[in-house]
Design a protein around this motif. Structure first.
Motif, mmCIF file in Angstrom:
data_model
loop_
_atom_site.group_PDB
_atom_site.id
_atom_site.type_symbol
_atom_site.label_atom_id
_atom_site.label_comp_id
_atom_site.label_asym_id
_atom_site.label_seq_id
_atom_site.Cartn_x
_atom_site.Cartn_y
_atom_site.Cartn_z
ATOM 1 N N TRP A 75 -19.942 33.975 -5.588
ATOM 2 C CA TRP A 75 -20.420 35.204 -4.939
ATOM 3 C C TRP A 75 -21.609 34.986 -4.006
ATOM 4 O O TRP A 75 -21.892 35.837 -3.161
ATOM 5 C CB TRP A 75 -20.816 36.226 -6.000
ATOM 6 N N LEU A 76 -22.333 33.895 -4.182
ATOM 7 C CA LEU A 76 -23.492 33.565 -3.345
ATOM 8 C C LEU A 76 -24.486 34.729 -3.296
ATOM 9 O O LEU A 76 -24.965 35.171 -4.331
ATOM 10 C CB LEU A 76 -23.012 33.166 -1.948
ATOM 11 N N ASP A 77 -24.774 35.262 -2.096
ATOM 12 C CA ASP A 77 -25.813 36.291 -1.997
ATOM 13 C C ASP A 77 -25.357 37.663 -2.502
ATOM 14 O O ASP A 77 -26.151 38.611 -2.544
ATOM 15 C CB ASP A 77 -26.313 36.414 -0.557
ATOM 16 N N GLN A 78 -24.097 37.786 -2.910
ATOM 17 C CA GLN A 78 -23.613 39.045 -3.479
ATOM 18 C C GLN A 78 -23.620 39.020 -5.011
ATOM 19 O O GLN A 78 -23.147 39.964 -5.645
ATOM 20 C CB GLN A 78 -22.193 39.340 -2.976
ATOM 21 N N TYR A 79 -24.151 37.942 -5.572
ATOM 22 C CA TYR A 79 -24.118 37.794 -7.027
ATOM 23 C C TYR A 79 -24.775 38.969 -7.749
ATOM 24 O O TYR A 79 -24.181 39.550 -8.657
ATOM 25 C CB TYR A 79 -24.802 36.491 -7.458
ATOM 26 N N ASP A 80 -25.988 39.344 -7.364
ATOM 27 C CA ASP A 80 -26.697 40.417 -8.061
ATOM 28 C C ASP A 80 -25.915 41.730 -8.000
ATOM 29 O O ASP A 80 -25.796 42.447 -9.002
ATOM 30 C CB ASP A 80 -28.097 40.613 -7.462
ATOM 31 N N GLU A 81 -25.383 42.039 -6.825
ATOM 32 C CA GLU A 81 -24.618 43.278 -6.653
ATOM 33 C C GLU A 81 -23.365 43.282 -7.524
ATOM 34 O O GLU A 81 -23.087 44.262 -8.247
ATOM 35 C CB GLU A 81 -24.229 43.429 -5.182
ATOM 36 N N TYR A 82 -22.610 42.187 -7.465
ATOM 37 C CA TYR A 82 -21.340 42.138 -8.188
ATOM 38 C C TYR A 82 -21.554 42.047 -9.698
ATOM 39 O O TYR A 82 -20.832 42.689 -10.473
ATOM 40 C CB TYR A 82 -20.502 40.971 -7.696
ATOM 41 N N TYR A 83 -22.523 41.248 -10.111
ATOM 42 C CA TYR A 83 -22.738 41.111 -11.548
ATOM 43 C C TYR A 83 -23.195 42.437 -12.154
ATOM 44 O O TYR A 83 -22.780 42.800 -13.261
ATOM 45 C CB TYR A 83 -23.759 40.010 -11.857
ATOM 46 N N LYS A 84 -24.039 43.160 -11.431
ATOM 47 C CA LYS A 84 -24.495 44.464 -11.917
ATOM 48 C C LYS A 84 -23.302 45.407 -12.111
ATOM 49 O O LYS A 84 -23.227 46.140 -13.104
ATOM 50 C CB LYS A 84 -25.486 45.064 -10.914
ATOM 51 N N LYS A 85 -22.354 45.369 -11.177
ATOM 52 C CA LYS A 85 -21.195 46.255 -11.278
ATOM 53 C C LYS A 85 -20.291 45.850 -12.447
ATOM 54 O O LYS A 85 -19.807 46.705 -13.205
ATOM 55 C CB LYS A 85 -20.407 46.236 -9.969
ATOM 56 N N VAL A 86 -20.051 44.552 -12.600
ATOM 57 C CA VAL A 86 -19.229 44.071 -13.708
ATOM 58 C C VAL A 86 -19.886 44.406 -15.042
ATOM 59 O O VAL A 86 -19.224 44.863 -15.986
ATOM 60 C CB VAL A 86 -18.981 42.552 -13.588
#
Length: 333
Positions: free
Chosen positions: A151-162
Motif C-alpha cells: 500500500w505504500l503511502d496509503q497504508y494508514d488510510e487502508y489499514y484504518k478502514k480494514v
C-alpha cells in the motif's frame, strides 16, 4: 508456495526474539538467523516456539513466495510430524482477520463491502475450527510489513478502514440452522451466482443461485483466452468443442469434445479459464474462450458486494442477499 511440510526452516526477526526448544529458552538479537532441521527434533509431535519482542514479526527466510519471505506476528510454533517441519502461527482471530480481509478483497472497496468480507472470512475460519493456512487453499493472509510494501503511502488510510471493518463486525459469523456455514466467495460473475450443486455436485441449501447485476456495473468482467488445437487435443482429446447445455444462470453445464463430454467446471480447470461461464469461438489453429466473471461463482460475489455497497446496501443486507436463509450470530472464540 508448494507444501506445508518443510525439511528445514530458517527464522529471523527485525527485533530481538526468543526460541523455546528442548525445554530451554534461548534469546537472540535482532536479525539473528537460526536454522531448524527435522533431525533437530527428537520425535514426531515435538515443538519449538519462536516469539519476537514488542509485537514484531518472525520472518521465514527459507520460504519464498511471490510477495517475498512470509512474516508472522504473534507466536510461531514449529512442529515435527512425519520427519518434516510444520509452521503454526498462533494469534488472535481478530488480528488474523486484519491480514486476511485486505488480502482477499481490495482495501479500496467500500467499508460495507469490507465488513461483509470480514464476516465471511471469520465464518470461513470458524467452520474450520480456526485452523487454516495462509494461502488460497484456505484464505490468503498478509502481515503488516507485507501490507505496508503493497500500500505504500496509503497504508494508514487502508489499514484504518480494514481495522474498522473487522472491529465493527467483531465476533460475527454466518450460521445456518445454528452451525457456521461454508462461506464461499469469489471475484465476479456475469449476472447471477451459481448453485453449489451445479459446480461442486453437492447441494448446499444456503448457497443458491441469486441475481448479481452489480458486477458488470462495477467493472468489465469479460476476458478472453486463446488455446491452440494442439493443447486442446493433448488436454481434452479433441480440438473440436461445442457447448451442449447451459444452466439457467449462464454457466456452462456440459461440453462435447470429440467423443468425450466434460462439465463446465472441468473445462474451466483443465484449461485455466477465469470462469465456467463462457462461450467458444473458432479461430485459426485454435479456439477463443470468452469468459464472464472470475471464480467458481458460489456464494458472495466480491464485485457484487462492492456494487451493492456503492448502491447503499449495508453489510448485513449484502450477506443475506448472497447467502440464502442464514443468520448473523455473535460468538466468542
Amino acid at each position: 508456495f508448494s507444501s506445508e511440510a518443510h525439511k528445514n526452516l530458517r527464522l529471523t526477526s527485525d527485533a530481538a526474539w526468543q526460541l523455546t526448544f528442548h525445554n530451554k529458552v534461548i534469546q537472540y538479537p535482532a536479525d539473528e538467523v537460526v536454522e531448524l532441521n527435522a533431525d533437530d527434533f527428537s520425535e514426531d509431535g515435538e515443538t519449538a516456539e519462536a516469539v519476537p519482542e514488542n509485537h514484531h514479526c518472525m520472518t521465514i527466510l527459507s520460504i519464498n513466495r511471490s510477495c517475498g519471505n512470509p512474516s508472522y506476528s504473534g507466536r510461531l510454533q514449529i512442529m515435527r510430524s512425519k520427519d518434516a517441519l510444520f509452521l503454526i502461527n498462533i494469534l488472535p482471530t481478530e488480528t488474523y482477520l486484519k491480514g486476511v480481509v485486505p488480502s482477499e478483497m481490495p482495501a479500496s472497496y467500500h467499508l460495507e463491502a469490507l465488513k461483509a468480507q470480514a464476516v465471511a472470512a471469520r465464518t470461513f475460519a470458524s467452520a474450520r475450527g480456526y485452523s487454516v493456512d495462509d494461502t488460497t487453499a484456505s484464505q490468503v493472509y498478509k502481515d503488516n510489513e507485507q501490507l505496508k510494501s503493497q500500500w505504500l503511502d496509503q497504508y494508514d488510510e487502508y489499514y484504518k478502514k480494514v481495522k474498522q471493518a473487522v472491529e465493527e463486525t467483531a465476533n460475527q459469523i454466518l450460521v445456518y440452522q445454528g452451525e457456521p456455514i461454508t462461506a464461499a466467495f469469489f471475484s465476479s460473475c456475469m449476472s447471477a451466482t451459481t448453485n453449489a450443486q451445479d459446480y461442486w455436485q453437492n447441494e448446499v441449501p444456503y448457497l443458491r443461485s441469486v441475481a448479481s447485476p452489480w458486477d458488470s456495473e462495477t467493472v468489465d468482467i469479460t476476458r478472453s483466452k486463446e488455446v491452440d488445437d494442439s493443447t486442446l487435443t493433448n488436454t481434452l482429446g479433441s480440438s473440436q468443442l461445442a457447448v451442449l447445455s447451459y444452466y439457467d444462470n449462464g454457466y456452462v453445464k456440459t461440453v462435447q469434445a470429440g467423443s468425450q463430454q466434460y462439465t463446465g467446471r472441468q473445462i474451466r480447470e483443465m484449461l485455466g479459464l477465469a470462469s465456467s461461464c463462457f462461450t467458444i469461438e473458432r479461430i485459426e489453429n485454435g479456439l477463443r474462450f470468452i469468459t464472464y466473471g472470475s471464480g467458481h461463482g458460489i456464494g458472495m460475489s466480491q464485485y457484487g458486494a462492492q456494487g451493492m455497497a456503492l448502491a447503499g446496501y449495508t453489510y448485513d443486507e449484502i450477506l443475506h442477499h448472497y447467502y440464502t436463509d442464514v443468520e448473523i450470530k455473535t460468538t466468542l472464540v
